[in-house]
Design a protein around this motif. Structure first.
Motif, PDB file in Angstrom:
ATOM      1  N   PRO A   1      55.514  75.311  28.217  1.00  0.00           N
ATOM      2  CA  PRO A   1      56.413  75.985  29.153  1.00  0.00           C
ATOM      3  C   PRO A   1      56.677  75.206  30.435  1.00  0.00           C
ATOM      4  CG  PRO A   1      54.581  77.429  28.547  1.00  0.00           C
ATOM      5  CD  PRO A   1      54.358  76.109  27.878  1.00  0.00           C
ATOM      6  N   GLY A   2      55.681  74.484  30.915  1.00  0.00           N
ATOM      7  CA  GLY A   2      55.856  73.746  32.159  1.00  0.00           C
ATOM      8  C   GLY A   2      56.257  72.298  31.985  1.00  0.00           C
ATOM      9  N   PHE A   3      55.914  71.710  30.842  1.00  0.00           N
ATOM     10  CA  PHE A   3      56.080  70.270  30.682  1.00  0.00           C
ATOM     11  C   PHE A   3      56.993  69.871  29.528  1.00  0.00           C
ATOM     12  CE2 PHE A   3      51.679  71.020  32.305  1.00  0.00           C
ATOM     13  CZ  PHE A   3      51.983  70.769  33.631  1.00  0.00           C
ATOM     14  N   GLY A   4      57.414  70.832  28.715  1.00  0.00           N
ATOM     15  CA  GLY A   4      58.337  70.546  27.623  1.00  0.00           C
ATOM     16  C   GLY A   4      57.661  69.958  26.403  1.00  0.00           C
ATOM     17  N   ARG A   5      58.461  69.305  25.574  1.00  0.00           N
ATOM     18  CA  ARG A   5      57.952  68.719  24.332  1.00  0.00           C
ATOM     19  C   ARG A   5      57.191  67.436  24.665  1.00  0.00           C
ATOM     20  NH1 ARG A   5      58.337  70.298  19.567  1.00  0.00           N
ATOM     21  NH2 ARG A   5      60.149  71.627  19.891  1.00  0.00           N
ATOM     22  N   LEU A   6      55.975  67.383  24.173  1.00  0.00           N
ATOM     23  CA  LEU A   6      55.104  66.232  24.432  1.00  0.00           C
ATOM     24  C   LEU A   6      54.474  65.778  23.132  1.00  0.00           C
ATOM     25  CD1 LEU A   6      53.320  67.683  27.590  1.00  0.00           C
ATOM     26  CD2 LEU A   6      54.982  65.819  27.579  1.00  0.00           C
ATOM     27  N   PRO A   7      54.008  64.546  23.059  1.00  0.00           N
ATOM     28  CA  PRO A   7      53.314  64.084  21.852  1.00  0.00           C
ATOM     29  C   PRO A   7      52.028  64.897  21.643  1.00  0.00           C
ATOM     30  CG  PRO A   7      53.672  62.264  23.406  1.00  0.00           C
ATOM     31  CD  PRO A   7      54.107  63.512  24.083  1.00  0.00           C
ATOM     32  N   PRO A   8      51.612  65.040  20.383  1.00  0.00           N
ATOM     33  CA  PRO A   8      50.407  65.838  20.094  1.00  0.00           C
ATOM     34  C   PRO A   8      49.187  65.436  20.920  1.00  0.00           C
ATOM     35  CG  PRO A   8      51.523  65.283  18.059  1.00  0.00           C
ATOM     36  CD  PRO A   8      52.240  64.548  19.156  1.00  0.00           C
ATOM     37  N   GLY A   9      48.980  64.142  21.115  1.00  0.00           N
ATOM     38  CA  GLY A   9      47.830  63.700  21.893  1.00  0.00           C
ATOM     39  C   GLY A   9      47.855  64.201  23.321  1.00  0.00           C
ATOM     40  N   LYS A  10      49.041  64.260  23.922  1.00  0.00           N
ATOM     41  CA  LYS A  10      49.173  64.744  25.299  1.00  0.00           C
ATOM     42  C   LYS A  10      48.939  66.255  25.355  1.00  0.00           C
ATOM     43  CE  LYS A  10      49.980  62.602  28.480  1.00  0.00           C
ATOM     44  NZ  LYS A  10      49.065  61.963  29.444  1.00  0.00           N
ATOM     45  N   ILE A  11      49.417  66.986  24.352  1.00  0.00           N
ATOM     46  CA  ILE A  11      49.169  68.439  24.295  1.00  0.00           C
ATOM     47  C   ILE A  11      47.667  68.698  24.203  1.00  0.00           C
ATOM     48  CG2 ILE A  11      49.437  70.503  22.859  1.00  0.00           C
ATOM     49  CD1 ILE A  11      51.964  69.906  24.417  1.00  0.00           C
TER      50      ILE A  11
END
Length: 155
Positions: A123-133
């Motif tokens: 919600p705050g950072f958008g679509r990110l790579p799995p490792g970053k999530i």
């Protein structure tokens, strides 16, 4: 602030180990939530990463690039900010059993780690790579678990 542990986890499995250790040793609270409440909160947040967040949480999507630039590095630091009110959907009830919630947290971590598709946009950072999530959820766990100190550990 001195009552808070300095906690940084290498991964979510280490966060689960820490929660299990706190359960086994007993703990002293230096925040508003019990171990069970923290674990329930973490599960509520983590499970949306797979299932998708409510649509209303995307209202501020245009601000995501700014949030990634300004806020994400601070949230990932060992001294993440305190005092943000969380949405009511992420608020844990008061009457939770610590042992049950620690194992629910472990199961949620297992679901995240076993997830082979892409994660829902944060919600705050958008679509990110799995490792970053996974890094965000690991830092989130450390942020909350630092408010508990083992009874065996000096303050």
């Amino acid at each position: 602030m001195s009552d808070l542990r300095q906690v940084q986890f290498d991964n979510l499995e280490t966060a689960v180990d820490d929660a299990r250790q706190l359960l086994a040793s007993g703990y002293v609270r230096h925040g508003n939530w019990s171990l069970g409440q923290i674990c329930r909160h973490l599960v509520l947040v983590q499970d949306y990463a797979i299932g998708g967040y409510p649509a209303w949480m995307s209202l501020f999507a245009p601000l995501r690039p700014l949030m990634r630039w300004l806020l994400l590095p601070k949230l990932l630091s060992a001294d993440s900010p305190r005092g943000f009110r969380t949405s009511s959907i992420f608020q844990p009830p008061d009457d939770l059993e610590d042992a049950t919630e620690v194992e629910a947290f472990a199961a949620s971590v297992g679901r995240l780690l076993d997830h082979s598709g892409s994660f829902a946009p944060h919600p705050g950072f958008g679509r990110l790579p799995p490792g970053k999530i996974l890094e965000i959820h690991t830092a989130h766990a450390a942020h909350h678990l630092r408010h508990l100190r083992s009874q065996d550990e000096p303050s």
